[in-house]
Design a protein around this motif. Structure first.
Motif, PDB file in Angstrom:
ATOM      1  N   SER A  49       0.838  -1.198   0.000  1.00  0.00           N
ATOM      2  CA  SER A  49       0.000   0.000   0.000  1.00  0.00           C
ATOM      3  C   SER A  49       0.868   1.242   0.000  1.00  0.00           C
ATOM      4  N   TRP A  50       0.330   2.305  -0.579  1.00  0.00           N
ATOM      5  CA  TRP A  50       0.994   3.603  -0.611  1.00  0.00           C
ATOM      6  C   TRP A  50      -0.057   4.679  -0.370  1.00  0.00           C
ATOM      7  N   LYS A  51       0.387   5.843   0.090  1.00  0.00           N
ATOM      8  CA  LYS A  51      -0.475   7.019   0.164  1.00  0.00           C
ATOM      9  C   LYS A  51      -0.004   7.973  -0.922  1.00  0.00           C
ATOM     10  N   GLY A  58      -3.428   8.985  -7.651  1.00  0.00           N
ATOM     11  CA  GLY A  58      -3.642   7.549  -7.515  1.00  0.00           C
ATOM     12  C   GLY A  58      -3.921   6.907  -8.861  1.00  0.00           C
ATOM     13  N   LEU A  59      -4.705   7.584  -9.687  1.00  0.00           N
ATOM     14  CA  LEU A  59      -4.970   7.073 -11.028  1.00  0.00           C
ATOM     15  C   LEU A  59      -3.702   7.085 -11.881  1.00  0.00           C
ATOM     16  N   ASP A  60      -2.882   8.132 -11.738  1.00  0.00           N
ATOM     17  CA  ASP A  60      -1.592   8.184 -12.442  1.00  0.00           C
ATOM     18  C   ASP A  60      -0.685   7.043 -11.986  1.00  0.00           C
ATOM     19  N   PHE A  61      -0.691   6.778 -10.692  1.00  0.00           N
ATOM     20  CA  PHE A  61       0.079   5.681 -10.109  1.00  0.00           C
ATOM     21  C   PHE A  61      -0.328   4.369 -10.780  1.00  0.00           C
ATOM     22  N   VAL A  81      -8.600   3.313  -2.482  1.00  0.00           N
ATOM     23  CA  VAL A  81      -9.504   3.369  -1.344  1.00  0.00           C
ATOM     24  C   VAL A  81      -9.479   4.780  -0.773  1.00  0.00           C
ATOM     25  N   GLY A  82     -10.667   5.352  -0.593  1.00  0.00           N
ATOM     26  CA  GLY A  82     -10.713   6.738  -0.167  1.00  0.00           C
ATOM     27  C   GLY A  82     -10.163   7.597  -1.298  1.00  0.00           C
TER      28      GLY A  82
END
Length: 125
Positions: A49-51, A58-61, A81-82
């Motif tokens: 998991s990452w923040k 997050g979508l780019d990730f 998530v979130g």
């Protein structure tokens, strides 16, 4: 166990592909720092998991991860998530557990330059 980043995932329909034991999987864990070995109802999986800085980061990730996954022909489960928590689960669905393919993909994800997408104080959850 050679450098996993120079290996290529083998097709999941290869007849000789079998899920590895938890003991065998544990031996590979040092090759994929940051990843955790999880036993989910008897199915071994890798997860991490990452923040990220934002929902769109997050979508780019995931887009960066998707490019690696497509090149390998091996696809992880991606979870956003979130608004800023990303999680990846990797396992070989075709055999119901872990294979070397999963560790190859995790090692290649580890090589991605994703720092610009992560929160300043990147935390591995």
């Amino acid at each position: 166990m050679d450098d996993l980043t120079i290996k290529k995932c083998v097709p999941c329909n290869a007849g000789e592909l079998r899920a590895m034991t938890e003991e065998a999987a544990s031996e590979f864990m040092s090759k994929v720092p940051g990843w955790k070995l999880e036993n989910e109802g008897g199915t071994l999986k890798l997860n991490r998991s990452w923040k990220v800085k934002s929902f769109t980061k997050g979508l780019d990730f995931f887009q960066a991860v998707a490019e690696v996954a497509e090149a390998e022909g091996h696809h992880p489960d991606l979870h956003l998530v979130g608004w800023n928590n990303v999680k990846i689960d990797i396992w070989t669905h075709a055999v119901g557990g872990l294979t070397e393919n999963d560790f190859i993909l995790a090692a290649k994800i580890n090589m991605l330059d994703l720092q610009h997408l992560l929160r300043r104080k990147a935390t591995v959850v």
